[in-house]
Design an enzyme around this catalytic site. Structure first.
Site, PDB file in Angstrom:
ATOM      1  N   ALA A 169      36.972  -4.003   3.446  1.00  0.00           N
ATOM      2  CA  ALA A 169      35.978  -4.699   4.262  1.00  0.00           C
ATOM      3  C   ALA A 169      36.321  -4.574   5.749  1.00  0.00           C
ATOM      4  O   ALA A 169      35.470  -4.252   6.573  1.00  0.00           O
ATOM      5  CB  ALA A 169      35.912  -6.164   3.848  1.00  0.00           C
ATOM      6  N   LYS A 212      32.124  34.078   8.523  1.00  0.00           N
ATOM      7  CA  LYS A 212      32.984  35.182   8.952  1.00  0.00           C
ATOM      8  C   LYS A 212      32.318  36.477   8.535  1.00  0.00           C
ATOM      9  O   LYS A 212      31.990  36.666   7.366  1.00  0.00           O
ATOM     10  CB  LYS A 212      34.356  35.065   8.295  1.00  0.00           C
ATOM     11  CG  LYS A 212      35.178  33.939   8.913  1.00  0.00           C
ATOM     12  CD  LYS A 212      36.365  33.563   8.100  1.00  0.00           C
ATOM     13  CE  LYS A 212      37.387  34.659   7.975  1.00  0.00           C
ATOM     14  NZ  LYS A 212      38.627  34.119   7.335  1.00  0.00           N
ATOM     15  N   ARG A 220      52.038  23.146   3.507  1.00  0.00           N
ATOM     16  CA  ARG A 220      50.715  23.506   3.002  1.00  0.00           C
ATOM     17  C   ARG A 220      50.516  23.125   1.534  1.00  0.00           C
ATOM     18  O   ARG A 220      49.421  23.294   0.990  1.00  0.00           O
ATOM     19  CB  ARG A 220      50.474  25.010   3.164  1.00  0.00           C
ATOM     20  CG  ARG A 220      50.241  25.452   4.608  1.00  0.00           C
ATOM     21  CD  ARG A 220      50.019  26.963   4.717  1.00  0.00           C
ATOM     22  NE  ARG A 220      48.946  27.419   3.855  1.00  0.00           N
ATOM     23  CZ  ARG A 220      49.084  28.268   2.834  1.00  0.00           C
ATOM     24  NH1 ARG A 220      50.263  28.774   2.548  1.00  0.00           N
ATOM     25  NH2 ARG A 220      48.046  28.638   2.125  1.00  0.00           N
ATOM     26  N   ALA A 253      35.846 -10.099   1.666  1.00  0.00           N
ATOM     27  CA  ALA A 253      35.708  -9.991   3.125  1.00  0.00           C
ATOM     28  C   ALA A 253      37.043  -9.991   3.858  1.00  0.00           C
ATOM     29  O   ALA A 253      37.121  -9.522   4.990  1.00  0.00           O
ATOM     30  CB  ALA A 253      34.844 -11.139   3.648  1.00  0.00           C
ATOM     31  N   HIS A 306      35.132  12.546  -5.018  1.00  0.00           N
ATOM     32  CA  HIS A 306      34.672  13.151  -3.761  1.00  0.00           C
ATOM     33  C   HIS A 306      34.428  14.661  -3.879  1.00  0.00           C
ATOM     34  O   HIS A 306      33.367  15.158  -3.505  1.00  0.00           O
ATOM     35  CB  HIS A 306      35.691  12.896  -2.645  1.00  0.00           C
ATOM     36  CG  HIS A 306      35.985  11.445  -2.413  1.00  0.00           C
ATOM     37  ND1 HIS A 306      35.039  10.459  -2.564  1.00  0.00           N
ATOM     38  CD2 HIS A 306      37.121  10.789  -2.016  1.00  0.00           C
ATOM     39  CE1 HIS A 306      35.582   9.275  -2.293  1.00  0.00           C
ATOM     40  NE2 HIS A 306      36.852   9.446  -1.956  1.00  0.00           N
TER      41      HIS A 306
HETATM   42  C1  BG6 Z   1      39.455   7.392  -0.377  1.00  0.00           C
HETATM   43  C2  BG6 Z   1      40.799   7.594  -1.014  1.00  0.00           C
HETATM   44  O1  BG6 Z   1      38.469   7.347  -1.364  1.00  0.00           O
HETATM   45  O2  BG6 Z   1      39.182   8.449   0.515  1.00  0.00           O
HETATM   46  C3  BG6 Z   1      41.873   7.718   0.044  1.00  0.00           C
HETATM   47  O3  BG6 Z   1      41.085   6.512  -1.881  1.00  0.00           O
HETATM   48  C4  BG6 Z   1      41.506   8.768   1.067  1.00  0.00           C
HETATM   49  O4  BG6 Z   1      43.114   8.041  -0.553  1.00  0.00           O
HETATM   50  C5  BG6 Z   1      40.093   8.553   1.584  1.00  0.00           C
HETATM   51  O5  BG6 Z   1      42.430   8.675   2.138  1.00  0.00           O
HETATM   52  C6  BG6 Z   1      39.657   9.688   2.471  1.00  0.00           C
HETATM   53  O6  BG6 Z   1      38.441   9.378   3.083  1.00  0.00           O
HETATM   54  P1  BG6 Z   1      38.075  10.047   4.489  1.00  0.00           P
HETATM   55  O7  BG6 Z   1      36.695   9.576   4.763  1.00  0.00           O
HETATM   56  O8  BG6 Z   1      39.093   9.560   5.472  1.00  0.00           O
HETATM   57  O9  BG6 Z   1      38.158  11.523   4.295  1.00  0.00           O
END
Ligand code: BG6
Length: 494
Positions: A18, A377, A464, A13, A243
């Site tokens: 958190a 597009k 970029r 926490a 992700h």
């Molecule tokens: C996290 C990563 O999982 O996701 C970070 O450890 C990253 O490095 C973050 O900045 C990005 O999350 P969001 O929601 O800001 O796109």
């Protein structure tokens, strides 16, 4: 209701996650009336502090920029349903003390049965002991128990398997909620609707129509201050393996039998199993260097001298199934780039040659953040006397189309799902296993386990990415707009 009598325990926490994510999300849910009636939140950490200090920390990231009295009043109410317990992460008496604290709260319930949700906002080193002690000392025998855990789930296939099996000694799969917060993002959830609720989209969704797909994550800041953590993991473990691969699996999976969580996750696993491990020649690595007064990755004191840890990576994945064979899926992510943007860019094939010259390809772009949007597009006749095609777009920008809608933060959506017991947007054990299979060989190569470590290509902070990026993508058939110079009208982006 079935979510009454709920206690949420936040371990760690006093930590960063958190403070920045969990508590603001809990507050967001509370403020909008989504937390169960009479819910109680308990913060738990090693730090000794009084309740005042605890409340100060846990509300420090809750935003109230205009000092709205209504929000201020809600924050005060929110503090009242939250208390703090300090203790160790590895001894029974500490957890027995926490159990007593929970029981005292539960004595006041008017109905039977309890719901205990344990949120582990903790570093991996204490994951397993906490999960075990919670099971031994804090597990409710008269209700449901759920545990939420966060990445990192190991560093490769083997360490992930070890971690998962340690956790499984105390927690069943149905009780476990593994967060990948990208699955809580509105546009990622929208993929299921866009794909399966639209015949027009589904019809062109394969190798016959699609030339390439890019899923990109761009952040305009470096790893400042987090270099110690980051250097151990690198951009592939931080962003791509979790992700971006999650986004890829939902984008490419077959239609699930239903929207039940196991049906969805079965399809995700199936498509991931069709992806062979990434080859070295399908990888481009980069590391940012100082530019325009901004420090390079190696200038960070928390980063080991001479580190070759990648802060940028582009990888090409191939899906060996009938729908996707031969279509390159480029996952790319970088820190310290020129902008903040996460998007999916689906580029369609060229139209049949002969009647048009220099005509742009169709592209479907799903912008996950910032400013959620879906736009296509497409070519249209120049309005007027001339018969000429020009590229334009059909644009669904959320801010303009859904003006009064509040889009929940990813963590709000996910915590609510966990309270309700919905697993759809959490990562199943076998999903994680195949995700690591895809990335482990290149990670071992990058870690130097198979010889000298590859050197990432330098790129200036705020650029970029590495200079090799354009050719990396173009060799896969990606075409920049041709003919008329196309650019997204800036007036569209608010
Ligand atoms: C996290 C990563 O999982 O996701 C970070 O450890 C990253 O490095 C973050 O900045 C990005 O999350 P969001 O929601 O800001 O796109």
């Amino acid at each position: 209701g079935f979510t009454d009598n709920t206690i949420i325990v936040v371990f760690g926490a006093s930590g960063d996650l958190a403070k920045k994510k969990t508590y603001p999300a809990l507050f967001g849910l509370y403020r909008n009336g989504y937390l169960p009636k009479d819910v109680h939140i308990i913060g738990y950490a090693r730090t000794k502090m009084d309740e005042e200090e605890y409340h100060k920390r846990t509300t420090s990231y809750i935003k109230n920029p205009n000092n709205d009295p209504e929000v201020a009043a809600k924050i005060e109410e929110f503090k009242k349903l939250s208390s703090y317990v300090s203790g160790n992460y590895d001894d029974n008496p500490s957890f027995q003390n926490l159990a007593r604290h929970m029981e005292a709260i539960e004595k006041g319930y008017k109905t039977r049965g309890v719901n205990r949700l344990f949120y582990l906002a903790l570093p991996p080193s204490v994951f397993v002991p906490v999960a075990q002690h919670v099971k031994v000392c804090c597990y409710a025998t008269n209700g449901t128990n759920r545990i939420i855990v966060e990445k990192p789930f190991g560093k490769d296939l083997q360490s992930c398997r070890e971690l998962l099996s340690s956790l499984k000694q105390s927690w069943q799969e149905e009780e476990t909620y593994r967060i990948d917060h990208y699955l809580g993002k509105e546009m990622v959830k929208n993929l299921l609707v866009l794909r399966f609720a639209n015949v027009a989209m589904g019809a062109a969704w394969d190798k016959h129509s699609i030339s390439s797909v890019q899923i990109s994550f761009k952040e305009p800041f470096g790893t400042e201050g987090r270099g110690g953590y980051f250097d151990e993991f690198g951009i592939i473990r931080d962003i791509l393996q979790n992700h971006l691969l999650q986004v890829l699996s939902i984008l490419t999976m077959e239609r699930p039998v239903s929207f039940a969580s196991e049906d969805i996750r079965d399809e995700k696993v199936k498509v991931l199993r069709s992806i062979p491990p990434i080859k070295r020649e399908d990888v481009l690595l980069g590391q940012y260097v100082g530019a325009n007064g901004k420090p390079g990755y190696l200038d960070d004191d928390t980063v080991p001298k001479g580190s070759v840890c990648p802060t940028f990576a582009a990888t090409t994945l191939w899906i060996n199934n009938e729908r996707w064979e031969g279509v390159p899926f480029i996952l790319k992510a970088g820190k310290a780039l020129n902008e903040a943007k996460v998007e999916i860019r689906v580029q369609f094939k060229d139209v049949t040659s002969g009647i048009f010259k220099d005509i742009s390809r169709n592209e479907l772009v799903i912008r996950i953040q910032p400013s959620e949007a879906v736009y296509l597009k497409l070519n249209t006749k120049t309005p007027g006397y001339a018969f000429r095609a020009i590229p334009t777009e059909m644009d669904l920008t959320y801010k303009r189309r859904f003006t009064d809608t509040n889009i929940p933060e990813a963590y709000e959506a996910l915590i609510l799902d966990a309270i309700k017991g919905d697993h759809s947007n959490f990562v199943r054990d076998d999903e994680l296993d195949v995700a690591w299979k895809i990335f482990t060989p290149i990670l071992h190569w990058i870690d130097g386990r198979e010889g000298p470590r590859p050197k990432p290509s330098p790129y200036p902070y705020g650029s970029r990415g590495p200079k090799e990026l354009d050719s990396f993508i173009e060799k896969l058939g990606y075409k920049r707009g041709t003919g008329e110079d196309y650019s997204w009208p800036t007036t569209n982006v608010s």
